[in-house]
Write a protein that holds these residues in place. Sequence first.
Motif: not given
Length: 92
Positions: A5, A12, A17, A19-20, A23-24, A43
């Motif tokens: 992170n 975020y 977020l 991590k999301t 992964e996407w 991000s």
Amino acid sequence: MSYINPKIESSYYDNDLGKTIYEWVLKVKPKIVIEFGCLYGYSTVAIGMALKELGQGKLKCYDLWEDYQYKHSTIQQTIEKVKEYGVEDYVE
């Protein structure tokens, strides 16, 4: 490289977020990602980490930087964060 992170100012951060997002990107395996509004680079770094893990792709970042009259980062501050996390080969 595994995900961490990023300690970069962002709404975020508290909910991880990144991590999301990470992964996407790993799932989709894009060749090009375009980010509008990267602020301090949270991000940006998460996407860059995933592209680095994949060993492919490029993230193209756009922001108003110093031209934005409200809360903003400078382009140099964001570049420093990108370099700090070692993803500069995947981020423009």
